[in-house]
Design an enzyme around this catalytic site. Structure first.
Site, mmCIF file in Angstrom:
data_model
loop_
_atom_site.group_PDB
_atom_site.id
_atom_site.type_symbol
_atom_site.label_atom_id
_atom_site.label_comp_id
_atom_site.label_asym_id
_atom_site.label_seq_id
_atom_site.Cartn_x
_atom_site.Cartn_y
_atom_site.Cartn_z
ATOM 1 N N ASP A 43 21.176 28.736 40.179
ATOM 2 C CA ASP A 43 20.765 28.438 38.809
ATOM 3 C C ASP A 43 21.990 28.177 37.933
ATOM 4 O O ASP A 43 23.001 27.680 38.410
ATOM 5 C CB ASP A 43 19.925 29.600 38.266
ATOM 6 C CG ASP A 43 18.796 29.128 37.372
ATOM 7 O OD1 ASP A 43 19.092 28.653 36.265
ATOM 8 O OD2 ASP A 43 17.626 29.222 37.787
ATOM 9 N N HIS A 55 19.568 30.068 31.434
ATOM 10 C CA HIS A 55 18.394 29.977 32.302
ATOM 11 C C HIS A 55 18.475 30.947 33.473
ATOM 12 O O HIS A 55 17.488 31.628 33.805
ATOM 13 C CB HIS A 55 18.250 28.543 32.810
ATOM 14 C CG HIS A 55 16.980 28.278 33.549
ATOM 15 N ND1 HIS A 55 16.907 28.316 34.925
ATOM 16 C CD2 HIS A 55 15.728 27.961 33.121
ATOM 17 C CE1 HIS A 55 15.668 28.025 35.310
ATOM 18 N NE2 HIS A 55 14.929 27.811 34.235
ATOM 19 N N SER A 69 9.679 27.807 36.228
ATOM 20 C CA SER A 69 10.968 28.452 36.461
ATOM 21 C C SER A 69 10.833 29.957 36.552
ATOM 22 O O SER A 69 11.616 30.622 37.237
ATOM 23 C CB SER A 69 11.955 28.132 35.333
ATOM 24 O OG SER A 69 12.712 26.995 35.623
#
Length: 569
Positions: free
Chosen positions: A154, A187, A352
């Site tokens: 990520d 994220h 996600s």
């Protein structure tokens, strides 16, 4: 490539690849050419995965500086090259595909993380996702001696987030080429919180992992600032291949996707699957966009990858969630509360965050039974999922909403409770050693004003590696050191009373069981039950213990009685 002279020319007849003796600018090492700027000219960049690890794999390609502008060794099996202007990228890729040392080659591209903007689909902010999948019923029932590591490919991780303390394993930052991972986009930290935020620590949120020892190995593959949702294909491939090589990594989470079928990404995923890793990916957030709805997103739609769709708190399909016949499972993905890169918490939506819920569930199952294969873990989750939508598997929910509690129960071996017991005996004032008791029977006396002076405890189990250790608080002495497995704690012949006791299990299977014990204390009578090393009795009150009861039960079974006040100090 063979030893005959084979060259590919662009329109200006510049040599692209040349195996002849006349080639005078052959590249033997990427150190001989300028470093690549991955943020610029991505349409001129090519990702190469080699069949084998090597220090200077590029030498086998017989490239020259007429064709290559710059380059970077991403890992032992992944290189990134930038072609000069005028060189055909397609022709270059076609030529490299014929090289037996090259496993896969692609034009470098960015792949978007599967999250939605912060202000989209957000209303309530309740952290409802974990109860919805039954994680609230498993958080304190699964313990493992060896950590289960989840690789999160990520934007990195805030490794100092207080709600991830003790939950982080080694990772790598491919953006900065260092083992010190950061998160500039946020994220990766949000994804990681869904998996492993520490439970029962009095702050923030709870991850799917619960009390199991599950850790995040963060791989930073993009995200140079808060607004950057791009991950680099070259870095992703290198990260997956590295994670695949690590024995402690059992699960790989990929909360990103694109609609190109990348040969290099497919190769990296296959490499990890061959290594036995459980691969989990977000199905995509384009289910409500006409041009993408129902299409395959990758890596979610590759073979051996669990593709995860998003559900709402009412068990509906989230409007944005991608759907197709490759969707395997669904998990909450709308308005989830999770950790952020600034050390706080925020609400997020997208597949996600559905994917790491499944990744966390996979890790929990591996914590329960380390011998489960990737296919067995996936089958357990599918077999126990809550069927939503059309009866049976469908394109919106796959096999249904994951139910972690049901999956854990399905793989947990039946524990023969009749074979679990403690045997114990006490040395009583004016009486001496009493006979052995077991399974919660009373040892000692009550109503006779006789003190306990010593105790011996053993564990009787069948087929489990369990032991017991215990220490007593003795008049005029205080807490003695721990004794174990039938040795005496306390005194005999010294007229000293026991005032309190602590008992805990040992052995490799100790995390599968709880030991409970209850004492009868002077002036108090029976106190409440203590558990797993807690103190039972009194301290500083000069009061004797007069009797005790001890039981061992499988982890998660209810206590034999009240547990509010086992100890008075």
């Amino acid at each position: 490539m063979n030893e005959n002279k084979e060259t590919i020319f662009n329109e200006n007849q510049e040599t692209l690849v040349d195996n002849s003796k006349e080639a005078t600018t052959c590249i033997n090492s990427l150190e001989e050419i300028p470093d690549i700027n991955i943020e610029e000219n991505s349409d001129r960049q090519v990702v190469i995965i080699y069949a084998n690890s090597g220090e200077n794999n590029v030498k086998s390609l017989a490239l020259n500086t007429k064709a290559i502008q710059s380059g970077k060794k991403v890992s032992e099996r992944v290189d990134l090259l930038e072609l000069r202007d005028g060189i055909s990228v397609d022709d270059f890729i076609s030529q490299l595909k014929t090289n037996p040392d090259v496993l896969a080659v692609d034009q470098n591209q960015v792949i978007k993380v599967s999250a939605l903007p912060n202000d989209t689909y957000i209303q309530s902010g309740d952290a409802w996702q974990f109860e919805k999948i039954g994680a609230g019923k498993t958080w304190d029932k699964v313990f493992n001696n060896e950590p289960v590591v989840v690789a999160v490919i990520d934007s990195g991780l805030n490794v100092s987030h207080p709600d991830l303390e003790g939950r982080i394993a080694a990772g790598y930052d491919y953006v900065n080429d260092t083992a010190d991972v950061i998160d500039m986009a946020g994220h990766g930290t949000m994804v990681s919180g869904c998996i492993a935020a520490v439970n029962n620590n009095g702050i923030g949120i709870a991850g799917v992992a619960g009390m199991a020892d599950i850790r995040i190995a963060p791989y930073r593959t993009g995200g140079v600032n808060k607004e950057d949702r791009d991950l680099q294909l070259a870095y992703i491939c290198a990260a997956i291949i590295d994670a695949a090589s690590r024995p402690e990594v059992k699960v790989i989470n990929m909360s990103f996707g694109g609609y190109n079928n990348f040969a290099t990404l497919k190769t990296a995923v296959a490499d990890a699957a061959d290594a036995g890793k459980i691969l989990v990916s977000a199905a995509g957030n384009e289910g409500d966009l006409v041009q993408y709805a129902g299409k395959y997103s990758y890596p979610a739609s590759y073979e051996n990858v669990i593709s995860v769709a998003a559900t709402t708190n009412l068990n509906g399909s989230a409007a944005f969630s991608q759907y197709n016949n490759q969707v395997d499972l669904s998990a909450p993905g709308l308005e989830l509360y999770t950790t952020t890169m600034n050390g706080g918490y925020a609400i997020a939506s997208g597949t996600s965050f559905s994917a790491p819920i499944i990744s966390g569930a996979c890790a929990v199952l591996k914590a329960v039974n380390a011998n489960l294969s990737a296919s067995e873990v996936e089958k357990s989750l599918k077999d126990t999922a809550l069927d939503l939508g059309n009866t049976g598997r469908d394109n919106y929910f796959g096999n249904g909403l994951v139910r972690l509690d049901a999956a854990v129960e399905s793989i947990s071996p039946a524990i023969p409770t009749e074979d679990l017991s403690t045997t114990y005996r006490t040395h009583v004032e004016n009486i001496g050693w009493q006979s052995w008791r077991d399974k919660g029977a009373i040892s000692g006396t009550s109503g006779q004003s006789l003190r306990l002076e010593g105790i011996e405890i053993k564990i009787n189990t069948s087929g489990y590696d369990l032991g017991v250790q215990y220490q007593t608080h003795v008049e005029n002495i205080g807490w003695q050191g721990f004794q174990s497995d039938g040795n005496m704690s306390g005194t005999t012949g010294r007229s000293l009373r026991l005032e309190a006791i602590q008992i805990q299990l040992t052995g490799t299977d100790n995390r599968s069981f709880d030991v409970y014990y209850q004492v009868h204390a002077q002036n108090y009578g029976w106190l409440d039950w203590a558990k797993n090393g807690e103190s039972a009795g009194t301290e500083g009150k000069s009061l004797r213990l007069e009797a005790i009861k001890i039981v061992v039960v499988p982890k998660g079974n209810p206590a034999p009685g009240p547990t509010a006040q086992p100890f008075v100090k």
